[in-house]
Design a protein around this motif. Structure first.
Motif, PDB file in Angstrom:
ATOM      1  N   ALA A   8      56.277  40.619 -42.064  1.00 33.12           N
ATOM      2  CA  ALA A   8      57.335  39.926 -41.332  1.00 33.12           C
ATOM      3  C   ALA A   8      57.125  38.407 -41.315  1.00 33.12           C
ATOM      4  O   ALA A   8      58.067  37.640 -41.514  1.00 33.12           O
ATOM      5  N   VAL A   9      55.897  37.966 -41.109  1.00 34.25           N
ATOM      6  CA  VAL A   9      55.620  36.519 -41.041  1.00 34.25           C
ATOM      7  C   VAL A   9      55.877  35.869 -42.400  1.00 34.25           C
ATOM      8  O   VAL A   9      56.533  34.821 -42.482  1.00 34.25           O
ATOM      9  N   GLU A  10      55.384  36.485 -43.457  1.00 36.58           N
ATOM     10  CA  GLU A  10      55.567  35.923 -44.797  1.00 36.58           C
ATOM     11  C   GLU A  10      57.038  35.857 -45.185  1.00 36.58           C
ATOM     12  O   GLU A  10      57.500  34.859 -45.748  1.00 36.58           O
ATOM     13  N   VAL A  11      57.772  36.912 -44.890  1.00 29.59           N
ATOM     14  CA  VAL A  11      59.197  36.928 -45.214  1.00 29.59           C
ATOM     15  C   VAL A  11      59.931  35.878 -44.380  1.00 29.59           C
ATOM     16  O   VAL A  11      60.777  35.142 -44.893  1.00 29.59           O
ATOM     17  N   GLY A  12      59.601  35.783 -43.112  1.00 26.80           N
ATOM     18  CA  GLY A  12      60.215  34.778 -42.255  1.00 26.80           C
ATOM     19  C   GLY A  12      59.938  33.368 -42.746  1.00 26.80           C
ATOM     20  O   GLY A  12      60.842  32.518 -42.772  1.00 26.80           O
ATOM     21  N   LEU A  13      58.689  33.118 -43.148  1.00 27.34           N
ATOM     22  CA  LEU A  13      58.349  31.793 -43.678  1.00 27.34           C
ATOM     23  C   LEU A  13      59.087  31.513 -44.985  1.00 27.34           C
ATOM     24  O   LEU A  13      59.535  30.383 -45.220  1.00 27.34           O
ATOM     25  N   ALA A  14      59.217  32.510 -45.825  1.00 25.90           N
ATOM     26  CA  ALA A  14      59.933  32.329 -47.087  1.00 25.90           C
ATOM     27  C   ALA A  14      61.405  31.988 -46.828  1.00 25.90           C
ATOM     28  O   ALA A  14      61.964  31.090 -47.470  1.00 25.90           O
ATOM     29  N   TYR A  15      62.022  32.703 -45.894  1.00 25.45           N
ATOM     30  CA  TYR A  15      63.412  32.397 -45.541  1.00 25.45           C
ATOM     31  C   TYR A  15      63.519  30.995 -44.952  1.00 25.45           C
ATOM     32  O   TYR A  15      64.432  30.234 -45.289  1.00 25.45           O
ATOM     33  N   GLY A  16      62.612  30.652 -44.071  1.00 23.77           N
ATOM     34  CA  GLY A  16      62.641  29.326 -43.450  1.00 23.77           C
ATOM     35  C   GLY A  16      62.474  28.214 -44.465  1.00 23.77           C
ATOM     36  O   GLY A  16      63.224  27.236 -44.466  1.00 23.77           O
ATOM     37  N   LEU A  17      61.497  28.365 -45.358  1.00 22.81           N
ATOM     38  CA  LEU A  17      61.259  27.348 -46.380  1.00 22.81           C
ATOM     39  C   LEU A  17      62.452  27.245 -47.319  1.00 22.81           C
ATOM     40  O   LEU A  17      62.865  26.140 -47.700  1.00 22.81           O
ATOM     41  N   SER A  18      63.017  28.372 -47.692  1.00 25.42           N
ATOM     42  CA  SER A  18      64.202  28.362 -48.555  1.00 25.42           C
ATOM     43  C   SER A  18      65.348  27.624 -47.873  1.00 25.42           C
ATOM     44  O   SER A  18      66.050  26.825 -48.515  1.00 25.42           O
ATOM     45  N   GLY A  19      65.554  27.870 -46.600  1.00 25.72           N
ATOM     46  CA  GLY A  19      66.610  27.188 -45.863  1.00 25.72           C
ATOM     47  C   GLY A  19      66.400  25.685 -45.818  1.00 25.72           C
ATOM     48  O   GLY A  19      67.339  24.907 -46.025  1.00 25.72           O
ATOM     49  N   VAL A  20      65.155  25.277 -45.577  1.00 25.13           N
ATOM     50  CA  VAL A  20      64.837  23.844 -45.535  1.00 25.13           C
ATOM     51  C   VAL A  20      65.098  23.205 -46.894  1.00 25.13           C
ATOM     52  O   VAL A  20      65.683  22.116 -46.990  1.00 25.13           O
ATOM     53  N   LEU A  21      64.673  23.877 -47.965  1.00 20.72           N
ATOM     54  CA  LEU A  21      64.881  23.330 -49.303  1.00 20.72           C
ATOM     55  C   LEU A  21      66.364  23.231 -49.651  1.00 20.72           C
ATOM     56  O   LEU A  21      66.803  22.231 -50.227  1.00 20.72           O
ATOM     57  N   ILE A  22      67.131  24.240 -49.299  1.00 29.77           N
ATOM     58  CA  ILE A  22      68.566  24.214 -49.575  1.00 29.77           C
ATOM     59  C   ILE A  22      69.236  23.081 -48.801  1.00 29.77           C
ATOM     60  O   ILE A  22      70.053  22.334 -49.348  1.00 29.77           O
ATOM     61  N   LEU A  23      68.887  22.941 -47.520  1.00 26.76           N
ATOM     62  CA  LEU A  23      69.457  21.846 -46.723  1.00 26.76           C
ATOM     63  C   LEU A  23      69.067  20.489 -47.305  1.00 26.76           C
ATOM     64  O   LEU A  23      69.882  19.556 -47.329  1.00 26.76           O
ATOM     65  N   GLY A  24      67.833  20.366 -47.781  1.00 23.27           N
ATOM     66  CA  GLY A  24      67.390  19.119 -48.406  1.00 23.27           C
ATOM     67  C   GLY A  24      68.193  18.795 -49.656  1.00 23.27           C
ATOM     68  O   GLY A  24      68.590  17.649 -49.871  1.00 23.27           O
ATOM     69  N   LEU A  25      68.432  19.803 -50.477  1.00 27.17           N
ATOM     70  CA  LEU A  25      69.225  19.584 -51.689  1.00 27.17           C
ATOM     71  C   LEU A  25      70.657  19.196 -51.365  1.00 27.17           C
ATOM     72  O   LEU A  25      71.239  18.319 -52.025  1.00 27.17           O
TER      73      LEU A  25
END
Length: 49
Positions: A8-25
């Protein structure tokens, strides 16, 4: 929400990081679009000027 168990933690972090990267782009794209629009306006003003 599915039960992710011990991942759960790894998946949550992956989703969070993906969201941050998408918002940055998206932010970089919006900033660049503004910069390009201003450059185009300057070129057009000189051309018709």
């Amino acid at each position: 929400m599915p039960d992710l168990g011990k991942y759960a933690v790894e998946v949550g972090l992956a989703y969070g990081l993906s969201g941050v990267l998408i918002l940055g782009l998206v932010a970089l794209s919006v900033l660049r679009a503004g910069r390009v629009r201003r450059q185009l306006e300057r070129v057009e003003a000189r051309r018709h000027g």
